[in-house]
Design an enzyme around this catalytic site. Structure first.
Site, PDB file in Angstrom:
ATOM      1  N   ASN A   8       0.881  -1.170   0.000  1.00 58.83           N
ATOM      2  CA  ASN A   8       0.000   0.000   0.000  1.00 58.83           C
ATOM      3  C   ASN A   8       0.919   1.219   0.000  1.00 58.83           C
ATOM      4  OD1 ASN A   8      -1.739   2.088   0.473  1.00 58.83           O
ATOM      5  ND2 ASN A   8      -2.388   1.413   2.528  1.00 58.83           N
ATOM      6  N   TRP A   9       1.036   1.817  -1.175  1.00 57.20           N
ATOM      7  CA  TRP A   9       1.964   2.955  -1.298  1.00 57.20           C
ATOM      8  C   TRP A   9       1.434   4.190  -0.581  1.00 57.20           C
ATOM      9  CZ3 TRP A   9       3.867   3.150  -7.156  1.00 57.20           C
ATOM     10  CH2 TRP A   9       4.587   1.974  -7.432  1.00 57.20           C
ATOM     11  N   LYS A  10       0.144   4.174  -0.206  1.00 55.45           N
ATOM     12  CA  LYS A  10      -0.490   5.364   0.399  1.00 55.45           C
ATOM     13  C   LYS A  10      -0.252   6.570  -0.525  1.00 55.45           C
ATOM     14  CE  LYS A  10      -0.177   3.171   4.854  1.00 55.45           C
ATOM     15  NZ  LYS A  10      -0.110   3.289   6.304  1.00 55.45           N
ATOM     16  N   HIS A  98      -9.542   1.476   4.888  1.00 56.38           N
ATOM     17  CA  HIS A  98      -8.263   1.631   5.593  1.00 56.38           C
ATOM     18  C   HIS A  98      -8.481   2.546   6.803  1.00 56.38           C
ATOM     19  CE1 HIS A  98      -4.142   2.641   6.512  1.00 56.38           C
ATOM     20  NE2 HIS A  98      -3.806   1.557   5.835  1.00 56.38           N
ATOM     21  N   GLU A 100      -6.837   4.891   7.886  1.00 59.15           N
ATOM     22  CA  GLU A 100      -6.600   6.320   7.597  1.00 59.15           C
ATOM     23  C   GLU A 100      -7.834   6.948   6.962  1.00 59.15           C
ATOM     24  OE1 GLU A 100      -2.950   5.623   5.498  1.00 59.15           O
ATOM     25  OE2 GLU A 100      -2.021   5.027   7.385  1.00 59.15           O
ATOM     26  N   GLU A 169      -5.483  -4.796  10.498  1.00 60.22           N
ATOM     27  CA  GLU A 169      -4.437  -3.792  10.694  1.00 60.22           C
ATOM     28  C   GLU A 169      -4.696  -3.059  12.007  1.00 60.22           C
ATOM     29  OE1 GLU A 169      -2.536  -2.648   6.647  1.00 60.22           O
ATOM     30  OE2 GLU A 169      -4.146  -1.246   7.073  1.00 60.22           O
ATOM     31  N   GLY A 175       2.523   2.300  10.777  1.00 59.96           N
ATOM     32  CA  GLY A 175       3.492   3.384  10.629  1.00 59.96           C
ATOM     33  C   GLY A 175       4.220   3.735  11.914  1.00 59.96           C
ATOM     34  N   SER A 213       3.338  -2.152  10.284  1.00 59.65           N
ATOM     35  CA  SER A 213       4.783  -2.262  10.502  1.00 59.65           C
ATOM     36  C   SER A 213       5.348  -3.635  10.155  1.00 59.65           C
ATOM     37  CB  SER A 213       5.151  -1.863  11.937  1.00 59.65           C
ATOM     38  OG  SER A 213       4.798  -0.497  12.163  1.00 59.65           O
ATOM     39  N   GLY A 234       2.824  -1.096   4.209  1.00 60.39           N
ATOM     40  CA  GLY A 234       2.921   0.324   3.891  1.00 60.39           C
ATOM     41  C   GLY A 234       4.355   0.710   3.611  1.00 60.39           C
ATOM     42  N   GLY A 235       5.022   1.282   4.610  1.00 58.72           N
ATOM     43  CA  GLY A 235       6.365   1.834   4.446  1.00 58.72           C
ATOM     44  C   GLY A 235       7.344   0.914   3.732  1.00 58.72           C
TER      45      GLY A 235
HETATM   46  P1  13P Z   1       2.996   0.380   7.632  1.00 52.69           P
HETATM   47  O1  13P Z   1       3.483  -0.925   7.026  1.00 52.69           O
HETATM   48  O2  13P Z   1       3.738   1.574   7.130  1.00 52.69           O
HETATM   49  O3  13P Z   1       2.884   0.292   9.114  1.00 52.69           O
HETATM   50  O4  13P Z   1       1.504   0.577   7.072  1.00 52.69           O
HETATM   51  C1  13P Z   1       0.604  -0.472   7.172  1.00 52.69           C
HETATM   52  C2  13P Z   1      -0.604  -0.120   6.424  1.00 52.69           C
HETATM   53  O5  13P Z   1      -1.339   0.779   6.805  1.00 52.69           O
HETATM   54  C3  13P Z   1      -0.879  -0.855   5.193  1.00 52.69           C
HETATM   55  O6  13P Z   1      -2.154  -0.589   4.713  1.00 52.69           O
END
Ligand code: 13P
Length: 252
Positions: A8-10, A98, A100, A169, A175, A213, A234-235
């Site tokens: 997930n590149w966000k 998500h 967010e 999640e 994050g 994470s 994500g990251g």
């Molecule tokens: P991180 O891997 O950066 O913690 O993000 C997880 C996430 O929200 C994937 O959708």
């Protein structure tokens, strides 16, 4: 079950950075992975990512996904993305609900269920995200919260529920560098698996991903859990070498 590693590149990337990232990924994907792989990219880059994929044979195993979808099929909804449009652009997946989006855009359990339904109707697999906040976990409410979030999606989608991908999640792990331990994650995944089993006799088809994470170091122990069928990353999905290591950890 084949595992799914989805990035997930966000809201990250640029035309130049995406090309570098995908070229490095292609170079690292020397053999066909035995897991499914996807990248969920910002909507403006869907066409670019499809073009890069078409140009590099090693990326043929990487499916493309979006990060949100409208609950409506089409019409006067300025700024929204229709599931049919995502399908047109070759999306195989779309993330819905998500944390967010729940947190910053006020998405409710009901809206998330409707978005999943819109995606399924267009033939795009929704990756439905659920998870508790730190306050909810500390209050001992984890199970109640994730069950409520999943129940809304089950209620809104009937027998089609077996077509979704679910992602647990925990909000406190996103994050933050704080991962749920493999045991903590597995405990929640087992609860979700049981809930899906009660809802459909096809529950064994539903992949339950862990997200929060996940990285090159902790992926293997999380993915070794019996009810963890992949990761939503994500990251670490923005760094080709890390993402490749997670894909390698998911090989069966
Ligand atoms: P991180 O891997 O950066 O913690 O993000 C997880 C996430 O929200 C994937 O959708």
């Amino acid at each position: 079950m084949k595992k799914l590693i989805a990035g997930n590149w966000k809201m990250n990337g640029s035309l130049a950075a995406n090309e570098v990232l995908l070229t490095e990924l292609a170079q690292g994907l020397t053999s066909q992975p035995s897991c499914d792989v996807a990248v969920c990219v910002p909507a403006p880059y869907l066409a670019q990512v499809q073009a890069l994929k078409a140009a590099q044979a090693a990326l043929s195993c990487v499916e493309v996904g979006a990060q949100d979808v409208s609950a409506h099929a089409s019409g006067a909804y300025t700024g929204e993305l229709g599931a049919g449009m995502l399908k047109d652009l070759g999306c195989c997946y779309v993330i819905v609900g998500h944390s967010e989006r729940r947190q910053y855009h006020g998405e409710t359990d009901l809206l998330v269920a409707e978005k999943a339904k819109a995606a399924l109707a267009a033939g795009v697999t929704p990756i439905v995200c659920i998870g508790e906040t730190l306050t909810e976990r500390e209050a001992g409410r984890t199970e109640e919260v994730v069950k409520r979030q999943l129940a809304a999606v089950i209620h809104g989608n009937g027998h089609c529920i077996s077509e979704i991908v679910l992602a647990y999640e925990p909000v406190w792990a996103i994050g933050t560098g704080k991962t749920a331990s493999p045991e903590e994650a597995q405990a929640v995944h087992a609860v979700l698996r049981a809930q899906l089993k009660a809802a459909t006799d096809q529950s064994a088809r539903v992949k339950i991903l862990y997200g929060g994470s996940m990285n090159a170091v902790n992926a293997a122990s999380l993915l070794a859990q019996p009810d963890i069928d992949g990761g939503l990353i994500g990251g670490a999905s923005l760094k080709a070498q890390d993402f490749l290591k997670i894909i390698a950890a998911a090989q069966v």
